[in-house]
Enzyme design. Structure first.
Site, PDB file in Angstrom:
ATOM      1  N   SER A  22       0.789  -1.254   0.002  1.00 47.58           N
ATOM      2  CA  SER A  22      -0.021  -0.175   0.114  1.00 47.58           C
ATOM      3  C   SER A  22       0.738   1.211  -0.068  1.00 47.58           C
ATOM      4  O   SER A  22       2.053   1.295   0.510  1.00 47.58           O
ATOM      5  CB  SER A  22      -0.869   0.208   1.289  1.00 47.58           C
ATOM      6  OG  SER A  22      -1.822   1.017   1.151  1.00 47.58           O
ATOM      7  N   PRO A  23       0.430   2.341  -0.770  1.00 45.06           N
ATOM      8  CA  PRO A  23       1.124   3.597  -0.661  1.00 45.06           C
ATOM      9  C   PRO A  23       1.389   4.013   0.772  1.00 45.06           C
ATOM     10  O   PRO A  23       0.552   4.035   1.726  1.00 45.06           O
ATOM     11  CB  PRO A  23       0.350   4.738  -1.385  1.00 45.06           C
ATOM     12  CG  PRO A  23      -0.572   3.620  -2.234  1.00 45.06           C
ATOM     13  CD  PRO A  23      -0.641   2.503  -1.404  1.00 45.06           C
ATOM     14  N   ALA A  57       2.129   8.584  -1.934  1.00 45.42           N
ATOM     15  CA  ALA A  57       1.613   9.552  -2.470  1.00 45.42           C
ATOM     16  C   ALA A  57       2.476  10.422  -3.348  1.00 45.42           C
ATOM     17  O   ALA A  57       3.231  11.034  -2.739  1.00 45.42           O
ATOM     18  CB  ALA A  57       0.559  10.198  -1.589  1.00 45.42           C
ATOM     19  N   GLN A  99       0.987   5.891  -7.165  1.00 43.09           N
ATOM     20  CA  GLN A  99      -0.232   6.606  -6.546  1.00 43.09           C
ATOM     21  C   GLN A  99      -0.042   8.045  -6.824  1.00 43.09           C
ATOM     22  O   GLN A  99       0.734   8.761  -6.359  1.00 43.09           O
ATOM     23  CB  GLN A  99      -0.503   6.318  -5.327  1.00 43.09           C
ATOM     24  CG  GLN A  99      -1.959   7.086  -4.648  1.00 43.09           C
ATOM     25  CD  GLN A  99      -1.892   7.005  -3.048  1.00 43.09           C
ATOM     26  OE1 GLN A  99      -1.167   7.455  -2.351  1.00 43.09           O
ATOM     27  NE2 GLN A  99      -3.109   5.900  -2.865  1.00 43.09           N
ATOM     28  N   TYR A 181      -7.762  14.277   1.396  1.00 41.88           N
ATOM     29  CA  TYR A 181      -7.026  15.086   0.394  1.00 41.88           C
ATOM     30  C   TYR A 181      -8.018  15.679  -0.751  1.00 41.88           C
ATOM     31  O   TYR A 181      -9.313  15.712  -0.658  1.00 41.88           O
ATOM     32  CB  TYR A 181      -5.938  14.450  -0.291  1.00 41.88           C
ATOM     33  CG  TYR A 181      -4.813  13.996   0.785  1.00 41.88           C
ATOM     34  CD1 TYR A 181      -4.427  14.743   1.732  1.00 41.88           C
ATOM     35  CD2 TYR A 181      -4.764  12.436   1.118  1.00 41.88           C
ATOM     36  CE1 TYR A 181      -3.544  14.555   2.814  1.00 41.88           C
ATOM     37  CE2 TYR A 181      -3.578  12.258   2.200  1.00 41.88           C
ATOM     38  CZ  TYR A 181      -3.171  13.286   2.908  1.00 41.88           C
ATOM     39  OH  TYR A 181      -2.341  12.768   3.864  1.00 41.88           O
ATOM     40  N   ARG A 229      -8.158   4.997  -5.259  1.00 40.60           N
ATOM     41  CA  ARG A 229      -8.433   5.067  -3.822  1.00 40.60           C
ATOM     42  C   ARG A 229      -9.448   5.823  -3.339  1.00 40.60           C
ATOM     43  O   ARG A 229      -9.226   7.119  -3.497  1.00 40.60           O
ATOM     44  CB  ARG A 229      -7.225   5.028  -3.059  1.00 40.60           C
ATOM     45  CG  ARG A 229      -7.434   5.156  -1.467  1.00 40.60           C
ATOM     46  CD  ARG A 229      -5.893   4.899  -0.729  1.00 40.60           C
ATOM     47  NE  ARG A 229      -5.687   3.468  -0.704  1.00 40.60           N
ATOM     48  CZ  ARG A 229      -4.824   3.169   0.049  1.00 40.60           C
ATOM     49  NH1 ARG A 229      -3.836   4.016   0.862  1.00 40.60           N
ATOM     50  NH2 ARG A 229      -4.500   1.813   0.439  1.00 40.60           N
ATOM     51  N   LEU A 300      -5.333  -2.653   8.685  1.00 37.20           N
ATOM     52  CA  LEU A 300      -4.821  -3.557   9.692  1.00 37.20           C
ATOM     53  C   LEU A 300      -4.826  -5.153   9.369  1.00 37.20           C
ATOM     54  O   LEU A 300      -5.539  -5.951   9.932  1.00 37.20           O
ATOM     55  CB  LEU A 300      -5.909  -3.473  11.027  1.00 37.20           C
ATOM     56  CG  LEU A 300      -5.597  -2.301  11.761  1.00 37.20           C
ATOM     57  CD1 LEU A 300      -6.439  -1.982  12.974  1.00 37.20           C
ATOM     58  CD2 LEU A 300      -3.876  -2.098  12.053  1.00 37.20           C
ATOM     59  N   ARG A 323       1.532  -0.873   7.137  1.00 34.90           N
ATOM     60  CA  ARG A 323       2.391  -0.896   8.433  1.00 34.90           C
ATOM     61  C   ARG A 323       3.096  -2.406   8.640  1.00 34.90           C
ATOM     62  O   ARG A 323       4.102  -2.556   8.823  1.00 34.90           O
ATOM     63  CB  ARG A 323       1.737  -0.377   9.640  1.00 34.90           C
ATOM     64  CG  ARG A 323       1.372   0.918   9.701  1.00 34.90           C
ATOM     65  CD  ARG A 323       0.485   1.121  10.942  1.00 34.90           C
ATOM     66  NE  ARG A 323       0.084   2.606  11.042  1.00 34.90           N
ATOM     67  CZ  ARG A 323      -0.469   3.548  10.385  1.00 34.90           C
ATOM     68  NH1 ARG A 323      -1.348   2.816   9.323  1.00 34.90           N
ATOM     69  NH2 ARG A 323      -0.607   4.611  10.546  1.00 34.90           N
TER      70      ARG A 323
END
Length: 354
Positions: A22-23, A57, A99, A181, A229, A300, A323
């Site tokens: 993931s970004p 990003a 991304q 954003y 996304r 998660l 993470r």
């Protein structure tokens, strides 16, 4: 047989498995340029066996950065600097994706370890942009309400950034329309108080997301997958919600978007988010089923068994880990071992440790 390690073909690109990086913002660029840190950060996860790697990003303009230290692709020098990274990722049989992002009213802020709040213009900051002049928080910039020229410019910036991304060797384009954003600010009723064709009802608030997606889709090669996304909910009353997300996904599919990356939140600082393992997976499952589009599940996801269950029971088509990938760049190799999957392309340099 593991579903997590089954291939997925989207247009002409085949992912060797359903695991994606993931970004994740690294706040480590100078003048938007990727450097050795980005090569090692992204490259190690390619060695680690994932099918798809999405960059952090990556700003489509200088004022689209979250912080002065963000990566960008608003000029040719930046695009050229990405080529060695995309080349290495491909050499590991992984797919490089980027991304593209514009931070909107949440721009011109300090990197997490450098300070808090707004970077003033005299200290290298800039005027931020938003659909309506509403601050995200008291210590962040007061944004300028965008006019029609600003909106047209942003659409053009996303489109030109996508062209550069293809030239840089990226094989998947993801548009960042989430986390409070710029484009999320447009489609959420909390942050969009406009009374022109970009404000008001759901269709108008979704217009910028659709126009950017359509412009990018028409510009990039037809065989290049296009992801978006979104934040599936604002997690507050009278805000953006899953029902609106399903409709947006349907509209995005109509203009050629291939996959919705289903995140949530980020548009208001006081939202109460019920975080728990896989807490956003119900969004990817619902959008997949109701909008009839591929989805990515994120949030998660920390174990091989959890990721396998999400894919096996068709709650998403890919899983994106952030993470957990920071903690374990070799998550995919370790997951294969736990799921008794024999990998054909295990890194030969590491075979002695298999």
């Amino acid at each position: 047989m593991s579903k997590l390690f089954s291939p997925l073909k989207i247009r002409n690109i085949e992912l060797k498995n359903r695991i994606a990086v993931s970004p994740m913002c690294q706040y480590s660029s100078v003048n938007g340029l990727p450097n050795d840190w980005h090569l090692v950060h992204l490259g190690s996860r390619a060695v680690g066996g994932v099918g798809l790697i999405l960059t952090e990003a990556t700003a489509v303009s200088p004022e689209g950065r979250i912080s002065p230290d963000d990566a960008g692709i608003w000029n040719d020098e930046q695009a050229k600097a990405y080529r060695r990274i995309t080349s290495f990722i491909k050499s590991q049989n992984a797919v490089p994706g980027i991304q593209l992002a514009h931070a909107g009213r949440k721009a011109s802020t300090y990197s997490p370890w450098k300070g808090k709040g707004e970077v003033k213009i005299e200290n290298g900051g800039w005027q931020t942009l938003a659909p309506s002049p509403i601050m995200f928080a008291e210590n962040l910039p007061n944004p300028k309400e965008m006019d029609s020229n600003d909106i047209s410019l942003v659409i053009n910036q996303f489109t030109k950034a996508a062209i550069r991304a293809i030239e840089a060797g990226f094989e998947v384009i993801e548009l960042h329309f989430a986390h409070g954003y710029l484009v999320h600010e447009f489609y959420s009723p909390i942050t969009n108080k406009r009374n022109d064709k970009y404000g008001g009802n759901l269709e108008n608030r979704s217009r910028l997301a659709i126009e950017i997606s359509e412009s990018v889709r028409k510009t990039i090669p037809n065989n290049t997958p296009l992801f978006v996304r979104i934040s599936s909910t604002d997690w507050v009353n009278d805000g953006w919600d899953i029902e609106q997300s399903v409709q947006l996904a349907k509209w995005l599919k109509e203009v050629g978007v291939d996959l919705i990356d289903c995140s949530s939140g980020g548009n208001v600082p006081n939202a109460k988010i019920p975080t728990a393992p896989g807490y956003q997976i119900p969004f990817s499952e619902r959008i997949k089923n109701e909008a009839k589009i591929l989805t990515g599940g994120v949030g998660l996801i920390t174990t091989a068994e959890q990721a396998e269950e999400i894919i096996r029971f068709e709650k998403a088509d890919i899983v994106l880990l952030a993470r957990e990938m920071l903690r374990d760049p070799y998550f995919a190799l370790n997951a294969a071992k736990k799921l008794n999957v024999e990998l054909e392309d295990f890194p030969k340099q590491y075979l002695r440790a298999k």
